[in-house]
Scaffold this active site. Sequence first.
Site, PDB file in Angstrom:
ATOM      1  CB  CYS A 198      42.196  43.804  44.041  1.00 16.75           C
ATOM      2  SG  CYS A 198      40.420  44.110  44.034  1.00 16.75           S
ATOM      3  CG  HIS A 251      43.780  46.856  40.729  1.00 24.02           C
ATOM      4  ND1 HIS A 251      44.043  45.584  40.292  1.00 24.02           N
ATOM      5  CD2 HIS A 251      42.539  46.817  41.256  1.00 24.02           C
ATOM      6  CE1 HIS A 251      43.003  44.803  40.531  1.00 24.02           C
ATOM      7  NE2 HIS A 251      42.075  45.532  41.113  1.00 24.02           N
ATOM      8  CD  GLU A 294      47.572  45.983  39.231  1.00 25.93           C
ATOM      9  OE1 GLU A 294      47.906  46.434  40.340  1.00 25.93           O
ATOM     10  OE2 GLU A 294      46.445  45.471  39.018  1.00 25.93           O
TER      11      GLU A 294
HETATM   12  N1  GLN Z   1      35.899  41.329  43.751  1.00 28.20           N
HETATM   13  C1  GLN Z   1      36.990  40.534  43.310  1.00 28.20           C
HETATM   14  C2  GLN Z   1      37.132  39.258  44.135  1.00 28.20           C
HETATM   15  O1  GLN Z   1      36.322  38.978  44.933  1.00 28.20           O
HETATM   16  C3  GLN Z   1      38.301  41.297  43.360  1.00 28.20           C
HETATM   17  C4  GLN Z   1      38.330  42.332  42.272  1.00 28.20           C
HETATM   18  C5  GLN Z   1      39.709  42.675  41.801  1.00 28.20           C
HETATM   19  O2  GLN Z   1      40.676  41.950  42.015  1.00 28.20           O
HETATM   20  N2  GLN Z   1      39.786  43.750  41.083  1.00 28.20           N
HETATM   21  O3  GLN Z   1      38.060  38.537  43.978  1.00 28.20           O
END
Ligand code: GLN
Length: 198
Positions: A81, A177, A179
């Site tokens: 992410c 994610h 994890e």
């Molecule tokens: N939207 C977040 C960002 O810009 C990422 C979200 C996440 O890691 N769950 O970093």
Amino acid sequence: MSGPRIGVLALQGDTREHLAALREAGAEPVTVRRRSELEAVDALVIPGGESTTISHLLLELDLLEPLRARLADGMPAYGACAGMILLAGEILDAGVNGRAALPLGGIDMTVRRNAFGRQVDSFEGDVAFAGLDTPVRAVFIRAPWVERAGDGVEVLASAAGHGVAVRQGRVLATAFHPEMTGDRRVHQLFVDMVNGRG
Ligand code: GLN
């Protein structure tokens, strides 16, 4: 035999879940918060969180250029992410000046932050993942997607017509994610990559 020493960047985000997942996948995970710790690991996981905040902390702690250098030097890495965003070569909707997400350049790709739109901040679903027999349960939280993948980049999973898991050499990134589920196959893939077997 002990597993590879894999660092988890522990500036912000869900560090603990990655440490547990890596341990279950046979690695020896350690937290990384300073330069000496970064220099001592075989590979690095960059967890989810907020990419602008992580970028800011990397700058503050003088970790940004050392991390870019280790990636340029071929250190294996996995970003989930926010971690996927940071591993890109180019970030769209990176945030405002002075508080923007900064690309580290591990994968030749362009990602768009918060790409799935405001109505669907978070959702989960099963996605087919290249090399895995059954789909993975993917949890997306204000997730990015891949807008452009370079020639050397393998797209391992897609959602909404865009790449959400990619790999280039020994650098892996997912928009979701893993994890947060009990399924350790993505972490296992990364540990195998670090060991030169994936
Ligand atoms: N939207 C977040 C960002 O810009 C990422 C979200 C996440 O890691 N769950 O970093």
